[in-house]
Design a protein around this motif. Structure first.
Motif, mmCIF file in Angstrom:
data_model
loop_
_atom_site.group_PDB
_atom_site.id
_atom_site.type_symbol
_atom_site.label_atom_id
_atom_site.label_comp_id
_atom_site.label_asym_id
_atom_site.label_seq_id
_atom_site.Cartn_x
_atom_site.Cartn_y
_atom_site.Cartn_z
ATOM 1 N N PRO A 57 -8.709 -1.303 0.239
ATOM 2 C CA PRO A 57 -8.301 -0.673 -1.313
ATOM 3 C C PRO A 57 -9.188 -0.611 -2.447
ATOM 4 O O PRO A 57 -9.211 0.071 -3.423
ATOM 5 C CB PRO A 57 -7.222 -1.295 -1.555
ATOM 6 N N TYR A 200 2.112 1.947 0.095
ATOM 7 C CA TYR A 200 0.902 3.276 0.077
ATOM 8 C C TYR A 200 1.509 4.025 0.820
ATOM 9 O O TYR A 200 2.219 3.609 2.218
ATOM 10 C CB TYR A 200 -0.212 2.761 0.095
ATOM 11 N N HIS A 207 2.802 10.216 -4.066
ATOM 12 C CA HIS A 207 2.527 8.920 -4.025
ATOM 13 C C HIS A 207 0.590 8.634 -3.747
ATOM 14 O O HIS A 207 0.677 7.206 -3.137
ATOM 15 C CB HIS A 207 3.128 8.151 -2.802
ATOM 16 N N PRO A 209 -2.808 6.876 -4.275
ATOM 17 C CA PRO A 209 -3.041 6.076 -4.833
ATOM 18 C C PRO A 209 -3.651 6.689 -7.007
ATOM 19 O O PRO A 209 -4.860 7.556 -5.891
ATOM 20 C CB PRO A 209 -4.859 5.997 -4.246
ATOM 21 N N TRP A 213 -2.129 3.086 -9.369
ATOM 22 C CA TRP A 213 -1.588 2.675 -8.175
ATOM 23 C C TRP A 213 -3.058 1.023 -7.928
ATOM 24 O O TRP A 213 -2.632 -0.216 -7.660
ATOM 25 C CB TRP A 213 -1.922 3.304 -7.114
#
Length: 244
Positions: A57, A200, A207, A209, A213
């Motif tokens: 991420p 996620y 939805h 990122p 987020w």
């Protein structure tokens, strides 16, 4: 068009979008090579220096600037909580395996940082068939890091995949198992903590990122970072951006 066929086409498009995002084709704001150093800075006295490395991420999927990835909001949040300047330096790489994480620091050293935060790449938990193999991999990584540096280290959990797609359902327990290994190894190590990676939707473009987020990810990472540098305890506040 037949409703079933239309549904299948929609699902295939969603999967392709998800695969593009995971492959970095949405131009996340980091390269998997190149010598440039990426920093998010909040000017102030006696700056707190935090190193981000690894993959997953922290790469910045869904945004095109570091200020919109986890770096920017994390720097702002730490500055607000400490009243000091902040430098968040990113040495993140796309698809970086755990075994190469310490080597990716490039020998530039970590002595000037107050804390480091590492994130495993997406799919890391799939590289091992059982928890013991994951445990061995993470333990070797921690040993390599400690040979490099004595600064506090935060391990960021893999985000938990949500949704009813069969691949997501099969992967979810693997992610949970891998995150449990991170917790176990952090408890057994010196000055190592963990941070919640959130969740996620891997096959739902609605939805995907985005800046919000990554801001939520920064909110989850900040408490253990603050704890590691001796500023506050984890769980001291529900919303670190809120005024008190």
């Amino acid at each position: 068009m037949d409703p079933l066929r239309a549904s299948l086409i929609t699902r295939r498009r969603a999967i392709k979008l998800s695969e593009r995002a995971r492959a970095g084709l949405d131009r996340p704001p980091v390269k998997d090579d190149g010598p440039e150093v990426l920093r998010s800075v909040v000017v102030g006295m006696d700056p707190v220096r935090v190193l981000l490395f690894g993959s997953g991420p922290f790469v910045g999927y869904g945004v095109t600037a570091r200020k919109d990835a986890v770096d920017g909001p994390l720097a702002a949040l730490l500055a607000r909580r400490t009243g000091r300047g902040v430098v968040v330096e990113s040495r993140v790489r796309l698809g970086l395996p755990t075994g190469e994480a310490v080597g990716s620091l490039g020998g530039a050293g970590t002595a000037t940082f107050h804390a480091a935060v590492w994130a495993p790449r997406f799919g890391e938990e799939l590289q091992h068939s059982n928890a013991e193999h994951s445990r061995t991999s993470v333990r070797a990584f921690l040993q390599a890091f400690r040979a490099e540096s004595d600064i506090p280290l935060i391990l960021c959990h893999l985000p938990v995949p949500l949704g009813l797609d069969w691949r997501t359902v099969l992967r979810r327990p693997r992610v949970a198992r891998y995150n449990q290994v991170l917790d176990e190894q952090a408890l057994a190590a010196r000055d190592v903590f963990t941070a919640d990676g959130g969740s996620y939707h891997p096959v739902d473009p609605a939805h995907a990122p985005d800046a919000s987020w990554h801001r939520e990810l920064a909110i989850r990472i900040a408490p253990p970072v603050l704890h590691a540098i001796g500023h506050s305890a984890p769980g001291e506040y529900a919303d670190p951006f809120a005024r008190h």
